[in-house]
Design a protein around this motif. Structure first.
Motif, PDB file in Angstrom:
ATOM      1  N   SER A 555       1.059  -0.989  -0.050  1.00 16.53           N
ATOM      2  CA  SER A 555      -0.050   0.049   0.423  1.00 16.53           C
ATOM      3  C   SER A 555       0.710   0.920   0.295  1.00 16.53           C
ATOM      4  N   GLU A 556       0.311   2.210  -0.912  1.00 15.79           N
ATOM      5  CA  GLU A 556       0.776   3.425  -0.964  1.00 15.79           C
ATOM      6  C   GLU A 556       1.193   3.762   0.569  1.00 15.79           C
ATOM      7  N   HIS A 557       0.097   4.389   1.996  1.00 15.31           N
ATOM      8  CA  HIS A 557      -0.360   4.666   2.728  1.00 15.31           C
ATOM      9  C   HIS A 557       1.268   4.054   3.784  1.00 15.31           C
ATOM     10  N   PHE A 558       1.664   3.023   3.589  1.00 14.84           N
ATOM     11  CA  PHE A 558       2.603   1.698   4.443  1.00 14.84           C
ATOM     12  C   PHE A 558       3.643   2.496   4.138  1.00 14.84           C
ATOM     13  N   TYR A 559       3.939   2.468   3.346  1.00 14.38           N
ATOM     14  CA  TYR A 559       5.047   3.044   2.301  1.00 14.38           C
ATOM     15  C   TYR A 559       5.693   4.097   2.588  1.00 14.38           C
ATOM     16  N   PHE A 560       5.079   4.913   2.439  1.00 13.31           N
ATOM     17  CA  PHE A 560       4.976   6.572   3.982  1.00 13.31           C
ATOM     18  C   PHE A 560       5.232   6.668   4.847  1.00 13.31           C
ATOM     19  N   TRP A 561       4.142   5.620   5.426  1.00 13.38           N
ATOM     20  CA  TRP A 561       4.366   5.468   7.067  1.00 13.38           C
ATOM     21  C   TRP A 561       5.951   4.867   7.339  1.00 13.38           C
ATOM     22  N   LEU A 562       6.055   3.651   7.060  1.00 23.39           N
ATOM     23  CA  LEU A 562       8.164   3.664   6.936  1.00 23.39           C
ATOM     24  C   LEU A 562       8.760   4.174   6.275  1.00 23.39           C
ATOM     25  N   ASN A 563       8.382   5.390   5.297  1.00 24.94           N
ATOM     26  CA  ASN A 563       9.211   6.446   5.046  1.00 24.94           C
ATOM     27  C   ASN A 563       9.507   7.101   6.210  1.00 24.94           C
ATOM     28  N   SER A 564       8.615   7.515   6.721  1.00 28.59           N
ATOM     29  CA  SER A 564       8.123   8.709   7.367  1.00 28.59           C
ATOM     30  C   SER A 564       9.003   7.746   8.397  1.00 28.59           C
ATOM     31  N   LEU A 565       8.748   6.638   9.404  1.00 28.32           N
ATOM     32  CA  LEU A 565       9.398   6.245  10.688  1.00 28.32           C
ATOM     33  C   LEU A 565      11.415   6.001  10.094  1.00 28.32           C
ATOM     34  N   LYS A 566      11.587   5.847   8.850  1.00 28.79           N
ATOM     35  CA  LYS A 566      12.790   5.749   9.399  1.00 28.79           C
ATOM     36  C   LYS A 566      13.734   7.122   8.970  1.00 28.79           C
ATOM     37  N   GLU A 567      13.138   8.487   8.375  1.00 27.02           N
ATOM     38  CA  GLU A 567      13.355   9.513   8.333  1.00 27.02           C
ATOM     39  C   GLU A 567      13.567   9.993   9.802  1.00 27.02           C
ATOM     40  N   PHE A 568      11.919   9.752  10.573  1.00 25.30           N
ATOM     41  CA  PHE A 568      12.506  10.111  11.585  1.00 25.30           C
ATOM     42  C   PHE A 568      13.676   9.889  12.620  1.00 25.30           C
ATOM     43  N   LYS A 595      16.497  19.125   9.352  1.00 22.44           N
ATOM     44  CA  LYS A 595      15.957  18.566   7.793  1.00 22.44           C
ATOM     45  C   LYS A 595      15.423  17.245   7.996  1.00 22.44           C
ATOM     46  N   PHE A 596      15.562  16.012   8.253  1.00 21.48           N
ATOM     47  CA  PHE A 596      15.422  14.736   8.033  1.00 21.48           C
ATOM     48  C   PHE A 596      13.072  15.082   8.550  1.00 21.48           C
ATOM     49  N   TYR A 597      13.140  16.344  10.388  1.00 14.13           N
ATOM     50  CA  TYR A 597      12.398  15.730  10.572  1.00 14.13           C
ATOM     51  C   TYR A 597      11.337  16.238   9.351  1.00 14.13           C
ATOM     52  N   HIS A 598      11.355  17.348   8.868  1.00 14.38           N
ATOM     53  CA  HIS A 598      10.887  17.635   8.155  1.00 14.38           C
ATOM     54  C   HIS A 598      10.008  16.783   6.475  1.00 14.38           C
ATOM     55  N   LYS A 599      11.972  15.869   6.557  1.00 13.58           N
ATOM     56  CA  LYS A 599      11.031  14.935   5.650  1.00 13.58           C
ATOM     57  C   LYS A 599      10.157  14.588   5.332  1.00 13.58           C
ATOM     58  N   GLY A 600      10.253  13.992   6.947  1.00 10.38           N
ATOM     59  CA  GLY A 600       9.751  12.711   7.739  1.00 10.38           C
ATOM     60  C   GLY A 600       8.257  13.351   7.946  1.00 10.38           C
ATOM     61  N   ILE A 601       8.138  14.440   8.475  1.00  6.38           N
ATOM     62  CA  ILE A 601       6.122  14.619   8.623  1.00  6.38           C
ATOM     63  C   ILE A 601       5.620  15.082   7.407  1.00  6.38           C
ATOM     64  N   ALA A 602       6.483  15.533   6.257  1.00  4.90           N
ATOM     65  CA  ALA A 602       5.529  15.481   5.027  1.00  4.90           C
ATOM     66  C   ALA A 602       5.371  13.500   4.657  1.00  4.90           C
ATOM     67  N   SER A 603       6.138  13.067   5.012  1.00  4.79           N
ATOM     68  CA  SER A 603       5.598  11.193   4.774  1.00  4.79           C
ATOM     69  C   SER A 603       3.971  10.940   5.663  1.00  4.79           C
ATOM     70  N   LEU A 604       4.786  11.385   7.082  1.00  2.00           N
ATOM     71  CA  LEU A 604       4.312  11.320   8.468  1.00  2.00           C
ATOM     72  C   LEU A 604       2.004  11.694   7.208  1.00  2.00           C
ATOM     73  N   THR A 605       2.499  12.986   6.799  1.00  3.03           N
ATOM     74  CA  THR A 605       1.258  13.729   6.333  1.00  3.03           C
ATOM     75  C   THR A 605       0.882  12.524   5.028  1.00  3.03           C
ATOM     76  N   ALA A 606       0.952  12.012   4.494  1.00  2.00           N
ATOM     77  CA  ALA A 606       0.913  11.156   3.221  1.00  2.00           C
ATOM     78  C   ALA A 606       0.576  10.039   3.914  1.00  2.00           C
ATOM     79  N   ALA A 607       0.825   9.583   4.737  1.00  2.00           N
ATOM     80  CA  ALA A 607       0.465   8.372   5.281  1.00  2.00           C
ATOM     81  C   ALA A 607      -1.464   8.235   5.784  1.00  2.00           C
ATOM     82  N   SER A 608      -1.468   9.772   5.879  1.00  2.00           N
ATOM     83  CA  SER A 608      -2.971   9.475   6.906  1.00  2.00           C
ATOM     84  C   SER A 608      -4.118   9.408   5.909  1.00  2.00           C
ATOM     85  N   THR A 609      -5.019   8.966   6.580  1.00  2.00           N
ATOM     86  CA  THR A 609      -6.437   8.277   5.637  1.00  2.00           C
ATOM     87  C   THR A 609      -7.307   9.331   6.835  1.00  2.00           C
ATOM     88  N   PRO A 610      -8.761   9.112   6.204  1.00  2.00           N
ATOM     89  CA  PRO A 610      -9.796  10.182   6.445  1.00  2.00           C
ATOM     90  C   PRO A 610     -10.082   8.640   8.019  1.00  2.00           C
TER      91      PRO A 610
END
Length: 962
Positions: A555-568, A595-610
């Motif tokens: 899933s795209e959302h799972f990818y963004f979630w894992l990416n955000s965790l990696k960046e954090f 710098k990495f936190y800002h990348k991570g928060i962008a990924s985390l926002t993309a991972a969220s769903t309604p």
């Protein structure tokens, strides 16, 4: 046709399927009820509980139950049975029926049927409704009448209804007690009916007289009818009555002990033990020393293992309560009350090495509880007995995969953790035993033993280093199979290794873990180990594991979630390079981390769903980013003392303004801004804490520690620079880190204490601002950031889920449309709400009451301005309501004297059992348009018309004069 049309509503939501609103869903089910086919009618009836779950508000539930009552009135017995089952399943929604009289009238009409089965179903229906109609005399009369019926089905239904009404209605219980007594004692009543009538007496606890008469009757029954079944039922009813009425509990304990000792029948003894266990759980404070002594004597004499196991389970329950202190307290007439010489200890020591695992486990548990509870006594021999008993039990159970052995092992391991916590000097031998046994144990036992080791290492981190070598050896030799147990073991062992490592993982440890994961594990196992690494602060390991998982998710959302965790993890890893006294490198480390936190928060926002908005995670990370920026800004401010020293005329300016701090130049204002920023961050952390009702205690403690960090720095700025004279250090007294639950908390507490000592030593020694002060602040920041951040469970996993759904009435058809109200009238706003839970309600905390806050603001004014009292201009009200069966409702009277559009906001918060208020939401808004009432409008128009001729006359007079 009807059944097909309802499927869209009843299917699970969330996958793009259009849901029906409440009215449409009810209409669809109503079609099924009106169908000519019996199958479709039954299907429609049994779908109602799902409808109530989905739309749990009174207006729909009332309509639905009235429709079901119609079906009950005119349908056949099978349909009636379906309606009965729906009513019993929807018990918590019954109080939302608004037209109770009409509903009961339709149900009750069937009681006059000639069919005894229909009457029986009606009686069961009335019994199920007892909570909402406890004092209906016609229902009471029908039950009494049906108890004399010649049809067994009807009599059984009447017994069911009598039991339910007795529990709810004092009048009914008093009235029916004599009737039941006559039936039980009557020779014409069959024995099986007597056995069903006796349990009704457990509900006769509404007052002392009623309870006493029920006890007397039960006492007669136990004596008069000595058959096994009668004694068992009577004794159990006796116990339940005593547990409810409370006053007779000690007498009941004595009676049960008497039967346990004197009655030769095994079934009666078993029942006595079961009831004693119930009373030990519910009222341990009512157990006297003599009661426990009598139970010990029985257990010592009994030859049967099954009964001995039951008695020991009662004693092990009591040993963990206040009763054990009563037992070992020195009585006035008894000088020698030594624990070592008592029968309880003798029994426990005797059972520790019993060939029955359960008996041995309870014996060890009793010894452990005595050892931990009686801290003031010298119990060296008991300590050794407890440790040896635990060791033998561990050896015995770790080789067995059966469920019974695993349950016994869990009990033994719980005792080990309790013993290590209560008597720390025994922990070393306990840990050595566990490590030795780990190598030869079965996989299922190894997992439980790893959990135990992790719990002990969290409490006593000094033992961690000693574990590491054994654990790494074991990790290398774990089997190569990919079974579920092996995967679970990999996670458990990795967790213990992370706990034992305490600070940073060595390269060798990381290499071993990664090598094993590559060869045997699946993606889910790797993710769980990475999650534990993030929790323990091993961010370099976590980053590598998250990186390896990025390409394995669908899933795209799972990818963004894992990416955000990696960046954090990468961001936190950047902070490990911080060094004291090196402030320029600290700035570059924080900048890199941001710098990495800002990348991570962008990924985390993309991972969220309604459906999963990740609100806690986003807010936690945003606060971390703002905190790092505030730290960075404070270090830059401290450096500005060197780069931009105060001007030569600074002293003169300070004397002119009367502010001594101005002689320090611009740094004083910057420090003030920094202090306010840290206080603002602390306030935001407090808001996040209050919004996290469903979080576990470790996560909440983590948020609290972040808040304390902000308060510490703001206090340090104030004490060192802004107001050193009035700074107080008493409220920030040294906090003992011994009670900390995690290594992260221990290290943070240590940093807090160290920083406070430094600040206190510098305070008032040097006039602010000197390089000593700025260096102290910078070192405090570096010390806080050097402790690796812990991402706790709630960041990854939500074990408890609680939400509140509000419904306001009146409510507009269109949310944007305002509700019209005349300005001389008040609006009665009804607020209804439903508390919705996940799969584990009340796991961490429960809702005690809901606080509703209603406020209104004027958005746009219409008409002329009138002088109106200030009280009438705004509405600000608050009410506290206690939900019953997860439902609450209340009303507010709102005044809208000013003409125009008003915005009404209803916000809910909850109060838990400890009295803590949580801002859970939701927040609902409606619009109200305040209109002038017709009478005032008519008078105003008449006044205007009367004023017009007068104004025209004045104008004519002015023209003639001109």
């Amino acid at each position: 046709m009807a059944s097909n049309s309802t499927k869209s509503f009843l299917a699970d939501a969330g996958y793009g399927e259009q849901e029906l609103d409440a009215n449409s869903a009810l209409m669809e089910l109503d079609k099924g009820l009106r169908s000519g086919k019996l199958g479709e009618q039954c299907e429609a009836v049994v779908r109602f509980p799902r409808l109530f779950q989905k739309y749990p508000f009174p207006i729909l539930i009332n309509s639905a139950f009235l429709k079901l009552a119609d079906v009950f009135r005119v349908g056949n017995n099978f349909l009636r049975l379906c309606v009965l089952k729906v009513t019993q399943q929807s018990e918590k929604h019954l109080e939302k029926i608004l037209n109770v009289d009409e509903f009961v009238k339709r149900i009750f009409s069937v009681i006059h049927s000639n069919d005894p089965v229909a009457r029986a179903i009606t009686l069961r229906m009335l019994g199920s409704l007892a909570s909402i109609i406890p004092e209906r005399k016609n229902a009471h009369h029908s039950i009494r009448q049906s108890l004399d019926s010649h049809d067994n089905v009807e009599v059984e239904a009447a017994v069911f209804a009598a039991a339910n009404f007795s529990a709810q209605s004092k009048d009914f219980a008093i009235g029916i007690c004599n009737k039941i007594s006559e039936m039980i004692q009557g020779l014409a009543t069959p024995v099986d009916l007597k056995l069903k009538l006796i349990p009704i007496l457990q509900h006769m606890h509404h007052d002392a007289i009623l309870a006493s008469s029920a006890r007397q009757l039960l006492q007669q029954l136990v004596t008069s009818y000595p058959s096994t079944k009668m004694v068992i039922v009577s004794l159990h009813t006796f116990t339940l009555l005593a547990a409810s009425s409370l006053v007779d509990t000690p007498k009941q304990i004595q009676l049960l002990l008497q039967y346990l000792k004197n009655d030769p029948r095994k079934a009666v003894k078993r029942l006595a033990i079961q009831d004693l266990k119930l009373l030990a759980n519910k009222t341990p404070h009512t157990w006297s020393r003599e009661n426990i002594q009598a139970l010990c004597e029985c257990a010592l004499q009994i030859p049967y293992d099954s009964l001995k196991l039951g008695m020991l389970s009662v004693l092990s329950t009591l040993s963990g309560t206040i009763a054990i202190k009563h037992y070992f307290s020195i009585a006035p007439g008894n000088v020698s009350s030594s624990p070592r010489s008592s029968d309880l200890v003798k029994l426990a020591q005797e059972c520790c090495y019993h060939n029955n695992r359960g008996i041995a486990a309870h014996g060890v548990r009793v010894l452990t509880n005595i050892t931990v509870s009686c801290q003031d006594k010298d119990l060296l021999a008991l300590e050794q007995d407890a440790v040896f008993g635990l060791e033998s039990l561990l050896v015995l159970c770790s080789q067995d995969d059966s469920p019974g052995a695993q349950a016994t092992l869990k009990m033994a391991l719980n005792c080990m953790v309790k013993l290590a916590k209560g008597r720390p000097h025994l922990s070393q031998s306990v840990v050595e035993t566990l490590l030795t046994q780990l190598h030869s144990a079965q996989d299922a036992a190894r997992i439980l033993m790893c959990h135990c080791l992790a719990a002990i290492a969290m409490q006593l981190p000094v033992l961690g280093d000693g574990m590491l070598g054994d654990l790494m050896e074991l990790y290398k030799v774990i089997g190569r199979s990919a079974t579920d147990k092996q995967q679970e073991l990999l996670v458990s062992l990795a967790t213990v290794i992370f706990v034992a490592s305490q600070k940073a993982l060595s390269a060798e440890v990381k290499a071993v873990i990664k090598q094993q994961l590559e060869s045997v594990s699946n993606g889910w196992t790797v993710y769980r180990i990475a999650r534990q690494a993030s929790r323990m602060g091993n961010h370099d390991m976590a980053r590598e594991l998250y990186q390896s998982l990025l390409t394995q998710v669908a899933s795209e959302h799972f990818y963004f979630w894992l990416n955000s965790l990696k960046e954090f993890s990468h961001a936190e890893q950047c902070l490990t390079g911080l060094q004291e006294e090196n402030y320029s490198s600290a700035l570059s480390c924080i900048a890199e981390s941001l710098k990495f936190y800002h990348k991570g928060i962008a990924s985390l926002t993309a991972a969220s769903t309604p459906l999963n908005p990740l609100s806690f995670q986003c807010e936690f990370v945003k606060l971390r980013i703002d905190l790092l920026q505030a730290f960075c800004q404070l270090i830059c401010t401290c450096n500005s003392l060197k780069t931009s020293p105060p001007p030569a005329i600074a002293t003169t300016i300070a004397m002119t303004l009367g502010n001594d701090l101005q002689r320090c130049g611009r740094i004083s204002n910057q420090m003030k801004q920094s202090m306010e920023e840290f206080r603002s961050l602390a306030s935001r952390y407090g808001d996040l804490y209050q919004a996290s009702f469903d979080a576990d205690s470790a996560t909440l403690r983590n948020v609290e520690l972040q808040q304390q960090s902000c308060l510490l720095i703001s206090h340090a700025i104030e004490a060192l620079i802004l107001d050193p004279e009035s700074a107080s250090f008493q409220e920030y007294g040294t906090t003992a880190a011994a009670h900390a639950d995690s290594e992260y908390e221990r290290r943070m507490m240590s940093v807090y204490n160290h920083v406070l000592e430094e600040v206190e030593s510098l305070n008032r020694k040097y006039t602010p601002v000197s390089y000593m002060h700025t260096a102290c602040l910078c070192n405090a920041i570096i010390a806080l950031l050097k402790v690796p951040l812990s991402f706790q469970r709630y960041f990854f996993q939500k074990l408890q889920s609680t939400s509140i759904k509000l419904a306001l009435s009146p409510s507009p058809r269109n949310p944007a449309e305002p509700i019209a109200v005349q300005n001389n009238q008040q609006l009665a706003l009804k607020v209804e709400g439903v508390v919705q839970h996940g799969s584990k309600p009340g796991l961490f905390r429960k809702i005690q009451s809901v606080c509703l806050n209603v406020s209104s603001t004027l958005q746009s004014k219409s008409g002329q301005d009138y002088k109106i009292p200030i009280d009438n201009m705004t509405n600000e009200m608050e009410q506290r309501v206690e939900p019953h069966n997860d439902y609450f409702s209340t009303q507010f009277l709102l005044n809208f004297a000013i003409l125009g559009t008003h915005n009404i906001t209803v916000e809910s918060s909850v109060k838990d059992a400890n009295g803590i208020v949580w801002k859970t939401g939701p927040r609902t808004t409606i619009f109200v348009k305040s209109l002038e009432d017709p009478y005032s409008q008519q008078i105003r128009l008449q006044q205007q018309q009367a004023q017009q001729p007068l104004q025209q006359q004045q104008q004519r007079n002015a023209y003639t004069r001109f």
